[in-house]
Design an enzyme around this catalytic site. Structure first.
Site, PDB file in Angstrom:
ATOM      1  N   LYS A  86       0.834  -1.212   0.000  1.00 49.65           N
ATOM      2  CA  LYS A  86       0.000   0.000   0.000  1.00 49.65           C
ATOM      3  C   LYS A  86       0.864   1.257   0.000  1.00 49.65           C
ATOM      4  O   LYS A  86       0.375   2.357   0.258  1.00 49.65           O
ATOM      5  CB  LYS A  86      -0.893   0.006   1.245  1.00 49.65           C
ATOM      6  CG  LYS A  86      -1.862  -1.155   1.344  1.00 49.65           C
ATOM      7  CD  LYS A  86      -2.679  -1.012   2.631  1.00 49.65           C
ATOM      8  CE  LYS A  86      -3.587  -2.204   2.836  1.00 49.65           C
ATOM      9  NZ  LYS A  86      -4.277  -2.111   4.141  1.00 49.65           N
ATOM     10  N   HIS A 135      24.459 -11.970   2.676  1.00 49.86           N
ATOM     11  CA  HIS A 135      23.646 -12.969   3.376  1.00 49.86           C
ATOM     12  C   HIS A 135      24.521 -13.460   4.538  1.00 49.86           C
ATOM     13  O   HIS A 135      25.056 -14.576   4.507  1.00 49.86           O
ATOM     14  CB  HIS A 135      23.323 -14.105   2.394  1.00 49.86           C
ATOM     15  CG  HIS A 135      22.227 -15.030   2.837  1.00 49.86           C
ATOM     16  ND1 HIS A 135      21.766 -15.081   4.136  1.00 49.86           N
ATOM     17  CD2 HIS A 135      21.503 -15.943   2.137  1.00 49.86           C
ATOM     18  CE1 HIS A 135      20.812 -16.000   4.208  1.00 49.86           C
ATOM     19  NE2 HIS A 135      20.629 -16.527   3.012  1.00 49.86           N
TER      20      HIS A 135
HETATM   21  C1  NCD Z   1      20.480 -18.509  -1.114  1.00 54.15           C
HETATM   22  C2  NCD Z   1      19.927 -17.099  -1.140  1.00 54.15           C
HETATM   23  O1  NCD Z   1      18.740 -16.862  -0.894  1.00 54.15           O
HETATM   24  O2  NCD Z   1      20.752 -16.223  -1.381  1.00 54.15           O
HETATM   25  N1  NCD Z   1      19.607 -19.412  -0.478  1.00 54.15           N
HETATM   26  C3  NCD Z   1      19.651 -19.544   0.888  1.00 54.15           C
HETATM   27  O3  NCD Z   1      19.375 -18.619   1.628  1.00 54.15           O
HETATM   28  N2  NCD Z   1      20.082 -20.716   1.390  1.00 54.15           N
HETATM   29  C4  NCD Z   1      20.954 -18.991  -2.427  1.00 54.15           C
HETATM   30  C5  NCD Z   1      20.017 -19.001  -3.602  1.00 54.15           C
HETATM   31  O4  NCD Z   1      18.850 -18.635  -3.495  1.00 54.15           O
HETATM   32  O5  NCD Z   1      20.471 -19.406  -4.665  1.00 54.15           O
END
Ligand code: NCD
Length: 334
Positions: A86, A135
């Site tokens: 939204k 990540h």
């Molecule tokens: C990875 C991501 O999301 O970056 N997956 C995960 O978190 N284990 C890798 C991917 O999506 O290829």
């Protein structure tokens, strides 16, 4: 670093001692993750788990880790089911949700978005993947796995040889892992990708600056005789179209025959998962499933331990975990 109340946003915030501390706490979580003991140390605490991109392992293992510590999980998945659809800003969402939670885990398609959200949050925020950027919790569980796997083969982390394969341009797991490997000495990193999907230059430079050997190649054969091969998926969602991603899919496939021919007998096979098992990609063939060096499911299991450790550290309950523990009442197969 002082973990208490800290956001977990980037690998760059950790020093080697911090990583050792996370792994030491992760080891202590094993009886709880294996359901040999129960702990209620986070009884009453709430995790806000907000995933605005597809996720199985990261979302569920963050949630399970919190549950295993005795806390409850509230989940939002996809933009369409949240007020962001939204037009609500990340700032407002963060101000509101941090009033409902004690810690928030978030995945979002834009680089930097989780840090922006954290800046407005009143509770600690953990980055479950911000676009192609980072990540950090995956890199921690990857490194935790690498350490265990190489130790089981009587090898050391310093002088480690690791080959990363696939989409190194958009793969956030390998970006965070490259940053994390800088805490060790004399690592040899072989980066195998199509030319168009090479590891960003600043990450390659970062590895070289600490004295690591880096080999950049577009040839799989002859490049995977390492301690670890870390395969990755073509990150289709970061490309302009499926057709563009198709140009690269299936370029680097690992199967038992290639493994036997080019890897050392004890080379450990890793992948952050999901592996793309469609015939046109098939980056890690199912014929590796019975290979004892295929560590992908041990790697996924380790995600729970590492995420439990992060929650325990950030919420400052490490010492209470055993104190608030009890026996398990139900049957579980070994
Ligand atoms: C990875 C991501 O999301 O970056 N997956 C995960 O978190 N284990 C890798 C991917 O999506 O290829």
């Amino acid at each position: 670093m002082d973990f208490k109340g800290s956001h977990i946003l980037s690998i760059e915030q950790f020093e080697r001692a911090d990583i050792e501390r996370i792994f030491e706490v992760a080891d202590r979580m094993e009886p709880y993750a294996l359901r040999k003991r129960i702990t209620r140390v986070l009884d009453g605490a709430i995790l806000g788990n907000m995933f605005f991109e597809p996720s199985t392992r990261t979302r569920v293992s963050f949630g399970s880790a919190f549950n295993l510590l005795g806390g409850a999980v509230r989940e939002t998945t996809g933009f369409e089911s949240s007020a962001i659809a939204k037009g609500e800003s990340l700032y407002d969402t963060a101000r509101v949700l941090s009033g409902y939670s004690d810690v928030i885990c978030m995945r979002h398609p834009q680089a930097g978005s989780v840090a922006e959200f954290a800046a407005a949050s009143r509770v600690p925020v953990m980055n479950g993947g911000d676009g192609p950027n980072e990540h950090p919790t995956q890199a921690l569980l990857d490194l935790y796995t690498i350490r265990k796997e190489v130790a089981s083969k009587g090898r050391s982390m310093d002088e480690l040889r690791i080959a990363m394969i696939g989409d190194l341009k958009y793969g956030r797991t390998v970006h965070s892992l490259c940053k994390l490997l800088k805490v060790y000495n004399n690592v040899t990193v072989t980066l195998i990708s199509p030319r168009e999907l090479q590891m960003p230059e600043e990450l390659v430079e970062g590895l070289r600056e600490v004295g690591h050997q880096v080999v950049v190649t577009d040839q799989l054969e002859g490049s995977i005789n390492s301690d670890i091969v870390y395969s990755t998926r073509i990150q289709e969602e970061r490309f302009g179209s499926k057709e563009e991603a198709d140009l690269y899919r299936g370029k680097f496939r690992l199967n038992q025959q290639i493994y036997t021919k080019y890897c050392e007998p004890n080379t450990v096979i890793m992948h952050p998962l999901p592996r793309d098992s469609r015939a046109e990609a098939n980056e890690l063939d199912n014929d590796l499933n019975e290979n004892p060096n295929l560590a992908i499911f041990r790697q996924a299991d380790n995600g729970v331990l590492v995420r439990m450790a992060l929650f325990a550290l950030v919420l400052d309950v490490v010492d209470g975990v055993d104190k608030y523990s009890s026996d398990v009442n139900w049957y579980r197969p070994e």
